[in-house]
Design a protein around this motif. Structure first.
Motif, mmCIF file in Angstrom:
data_model
loop_
_atom_site.group_PDB
_atom_site.id
_atom_site.type_symbol
_atom_site.label_atom_id
_atom_site.label_comp_id
_atom_site.label_asym_id
_atom_site.label_seq_id
_atom_site.Cartn_x
_atom_site.Cartn_y
_atom_site.Cartn_z
ATOM 1 N N THR A 121 -1.679 1.137 14.634
ATOM 2 C CA THR A 121 -2.557 1.228 13.070
ATOM 3 C C THR A 121 -2.434 2.700 12.806
ATOM 4 O OG1 THR A 121 -4.176 -0.575 14.302
ATOM 5 C CG2 THR A 121 -4.589 0.632 12.164
ATOM 6 N N LYS A 122 -2.497 3.700 13.830
ATOM 7 C CA LYS A 122 -2.313 4.968 13.388
ATOM 8 C C LYS A 122 -1.288 5.221 12.447
ATOM 9 C CE LYS A 122 -5.166 6.924 17.205
ATOM 10 N NZ LYS A 122 -4.885 5.743 18.161
ATOM 11 N N GLU A 123 -0.389 4.639 12.518
ATOM 12 C CA GLU A 123 1.024 4.894 12.047
ATOM 13 C C GLU A 123 1.276 4.123 10.560
ATOM 14 O OE1 GLU A 123 1.920 3.694 15.523
ATOM 15 O OE2 GLU A 123 1.278 5.861 15.592
ATOM 16 N N VAL A 124 0.137 3.501 10.205
ATOM 17 C CA VAL A 124 0.132 2.787 9.135
ATOM 18 C C VAL A 124 -0.215 3.800 7.795
ATOM 19 C CG1 VAL A 124 -0.990 0.972 7.620
ATOM 20 C CG2 VAL A 124 -0.454 0.438 10.103
ATOM 21 N N LEU A 125 0.611 3.680 6.854
ATOM 22 C CA LEU A 125 0.372 4.486 5.568
ATOM 23 C C LEU A 125 -0.646 3.652 4.583
ATOM 24 C CD1 LEU A 125 3.988 5.922 4.819
ATOM 25 C CD2 LEU A 125 2.114 6.974 5.928
ATOM 26 N N ASP A 126 -1.593 4.773 4.266
ATOM 27 C CA ASP A 126 -2.543 4.125 3.279
ATOM 28 C C ASP A 126 -1.936 4.575 1.853
ATOM 29 O OD1 ASP A 126 -4.733 3.785 1.432
ATOM 30 O OD2 ASP A 126 -6.274 4.730 2.799
ATOM 31 N N TYR A 127 -1.708 3.692 0.969
ATOM 32 C CA TYR A 127 -1.159 3.960 -0.274
ATOM 33 C C TYR A 127 -1.881 4.486 -1.127
ATOM 34 C CZ TYR A 127 1.283 3.194 -4.809
ATOM 35 O OH TYR A 127 2.046 3.588 -5.795
ATOM 36 N N GLU A 128 -3.211 4.352 -1.034
ATOM 37 C CA GLU A 128 -4.080 5.356 -2.046
ATOM 38 C C GLU A 128 -4.335 6.656 -1.598
ATOM 39 O OE1 GLU A 128 -7.718 2.890 -2.477
ATOM 40 O OE2 GLU A 128 -6.807 2.030 -4.386
ATOM 41 N N PHE A 129 -4.172 6.732 -0.209
ATOM 42 C CA PHE A 129 -4.209 8.052 0.354
ATOM 43 C C PHE A 129 -3.175 8.775 0.713
ATOM 44 C CE2 PHE A 129 -5.169 10.857 4.173
ATOM 45 C CZ PHE A 129 -6.412 11.417 3.886
ATOM 46 N N ASP A 130 -1.938 8.299 0.675
ATOM 47 C CA ASP A 130 -0.754 8.988 0.867
ATOM 48 C C ASP A 130 0.324 8.219 -0.031
ATOM 49 O OD1 ASP A 130 0.650 10.950 2.433
ATOM 50 O OD2 ASP A 130 0.446 10.245 4.106
ATOM 51 N N ARG A 131 0.069 8.516 -1.197
ATOM 52 C CA ARG A 131 1.062 7.684 -2.419
ATOM 53 C C ARG A 131 2.410 8.453 -2.141
ATOM 54 N NH1 ARG A 131 -1.461 5.438 -7.504
ATOM 55 N NH2 ARG A 131 0.227 4.532 -8.440
ATOM 56 N N PRO A 132 2.612 9.704 -2.273
ATOM 57 C CA PRO A 132 4.206 10.222 -2.282
ATOM 58 C C PRO A 132 4.782 9.949 -1.179
ATOM 59 C CG PRO A 132 2.487 12.020 -2.902
ATOM 60 C CD PRO A 132 1.589 10.499 -2.310
ATOM 61 N N LYS A 133 3.995 10.015 0.056
ATOM 62 C CA LYS A 133 4.870 9.505 1.354
ATOM 63 C C LYS A 133 5.176 8.214 1.299
ATOM 64 C CE LYS A 133 4.743 10.245 6.332
ATOM 65 N NZ LYS A 133 3.899 10.798 7.222
ATOM 66 N N ALA A 134 4.312 7.321 0.858
ATOM 67 C CA ALA A 134 4.348 5.723 1.002
ATOM 68 C C ALA A 134 5.798 5.664 -0.147
ATOM 69 C CB ALA A 134 3.326 4.942 0.471
ATOM 70 N N GLU A 135 5.591 5.805 -1.242
ATOM 71 C CA GLU A 135 6.746 5.760 -2.453
ATOM 72 C C GLU A 135 7.850 6.213 -1.829
ATOM 73 O OE1 GLU A 135 5.472 6.886 -6.366
ATOM 74 O OE2 GLU A 135 3.739 5.363 -6.320
ATOM 75 N N ALA A 136 7.965 7.198 -1.336
ATOM 76 C CA ALA A 136 9.369 7.801 -0.862
ATOM 77 C C ALA A 136 9.937 6.815 0.249
ATOM 78 C CB ALA A 136 9.084 9.007 0.050
ATOM 79 N N VAL A 137 8.891 6.151 1.111
ATOM 80 C CA VAL A 137 9.525 5.051 1.892
ATOM 81 C C VAL A 137 9.925 4.127 1.434
ATOM 82 C CG1 VAL A 137 8.788 3.880 4.222
ATOM 83 C CG2 VAL A 137 8.245 6.260 3.982
#
Ligand code: 5GP
Ligand code: MN
Length: 335
Positions: free
Chosen positions: A65-81
């Motif tokens: 769970t610790k490695e799961v990206l929260d889209y609302e919290f970490d949007r740029p990183k999630a979009e890059a992935v």
């Protein structure tokens, strides 16, 4: 949508994979996503799980769970992935708008999209491959099937077992709902034979809260529950002030909707919570009352026959009035 089996031969070639699920992921959503991640990682893929929103604190015990990206919290990183992803797995939901703000991005994503889900009325044209089966107890059961049918039973380790078992327990109401077919018990027996410590998962799921949540539950059952015996229906409406007073966080209200079902003869339970952006509904029924149709007809929602959800954009008071009208219109079905 091509059958899921068609991707099995493609699993041997490493890919950049994103797994996502519905907003406010519950145990089945998170368990299935992480269970699949642990499999694909062992097969050599580079896997990221992206959640559309945050999740309940009691989900954090799940391995990964610790490695799961929260889209609302970490949007740029999630979009890059997401931009780099070759495969996108969509688990425990079947239409992009169930992922809130992430939905548009998923729809636009230029990669192979794969659905694994057990809800009704899937948006099949949006997916390249997939399986949609409402007879399945949980998406975790479907990920288990995926592992077995793709010839990867030997990859089932402690991490995978715990994640999948958690989702099965949660979505079957601890093996109680009619979705608990014989295969579910066979699955559990198999996980158990492979070393699953089921007691640990139950503790993590059910005995893992803070005092405030229990006090809140007491308050709600005492002061916010209305019983309509002539309609065999119970309504719980929770104002925002209660959430603030009891420091209620994401996931703390999970399971609340089940309590009124312990009253003799109750057929429908409705729970509405005054969230910031909307009034969020949960519906549970026993027997032959179709919550999915009810939620779709009156509350822009859906789900399963005996468990569904929806929303109202009106005030809590208006939403409650809307519900009472709907309940009366369904009087015959509720007898
Ligand atoms: P819950 O009441 O636990 O939030 O949701 C019960 C079931 O209904 C879950 O399977 C969930 O995926 C589904 N569900 C909840 N809210 C919605 C909604 O707004 N739309 C649809 N289509 N399904 C929902
Ligand atoms: Mn599910």
């Amino acid at each position: 949508m091509k059958p899921i089996q068609d991707i099995f031969p493609l699993l041997s070639e490493p890919r950049r994979v994103v797994i996502t699920t519905h907003q406010k992921p519950d145990a089945d959503a998170m368990g299935s996503s992480l269970g699949l991640k642990h499999l694909l990682t062992q097969l050599g893929h580079t896997v990221t799980v992206i959640s559309p929103t945050n999740w309940a604190g009691w989900v954090n015990w799940m391995p990964g769970t610790k490695e799961v990206l929260d889209y609302e919290f970490d949007r740029p990183k999630a979009e890059a992935v997401l931009n780099e992803a070759e495969w996108l797995f969509c688990l425990d939901f079947n239409i992009f708008h169930r992922t809130k703000n992430l939905g548009e991005k998923l729809a636009q994503a230029n990669c192979t999209k794969i659905l694994i889900d057990h809800h009704q009325e899937p948006d099949e044209p949006s997916f390249d491959y997939g399986i949609s089966d409402t007879s399945k107890s949980s998406t975790c059961e479907m990920v288990y099937d995926f592992i077995i049918e793709s010839g990867n039973a030997d990859k089932i380790n402690e991490e995978i077992s715990e994640c999948l078992y958690a989702g099965v327990v949660a979505d079957t109401g601890s093996f109680r709902f009619s979705s608990t077919h014989a295969g579910v018990h066979r699955l559990v027996a198999d996980l158990k034979a492979r070393g699953l410590q089921h007691g640990k998962v139950h503790d993590n799921l059910f005995d893992n809260f803070l005092e405030n949540r229990l006090r809140f539950t007491g308050h709600v059952l005492l002061n916010r529950m209305e019983v309509f015996y002539e309609y065999n229906t119970v309504l719980i409406a929770i104002p925002k002030s209660d959430l603030i007073k009891y420091h209620i966080k994401t996931g703390d209200t999970e399971g609340l909707v089940n309590f009124p079902q312990t009253i003799q003869g109750i057929k429908l339970v409705a729970l509405v919570i005054d969230r910031d952006e909307e009034r969020k509904w949960s519906f549970r029924s026993k027997g032959n009352f179709d919550c999915n149709t009810f939620a779709r007809t009156y509350f822009e929602g859906g789900g399963h026959y005996n468990a569904a959800g929806g929303r109202s954009s009106e005030s809590l008071e208006k939403a409650v009035e809307q519900f009472k009208i709907a309940m009366k219109e369904n009087s015959t079905l509720l007898q």
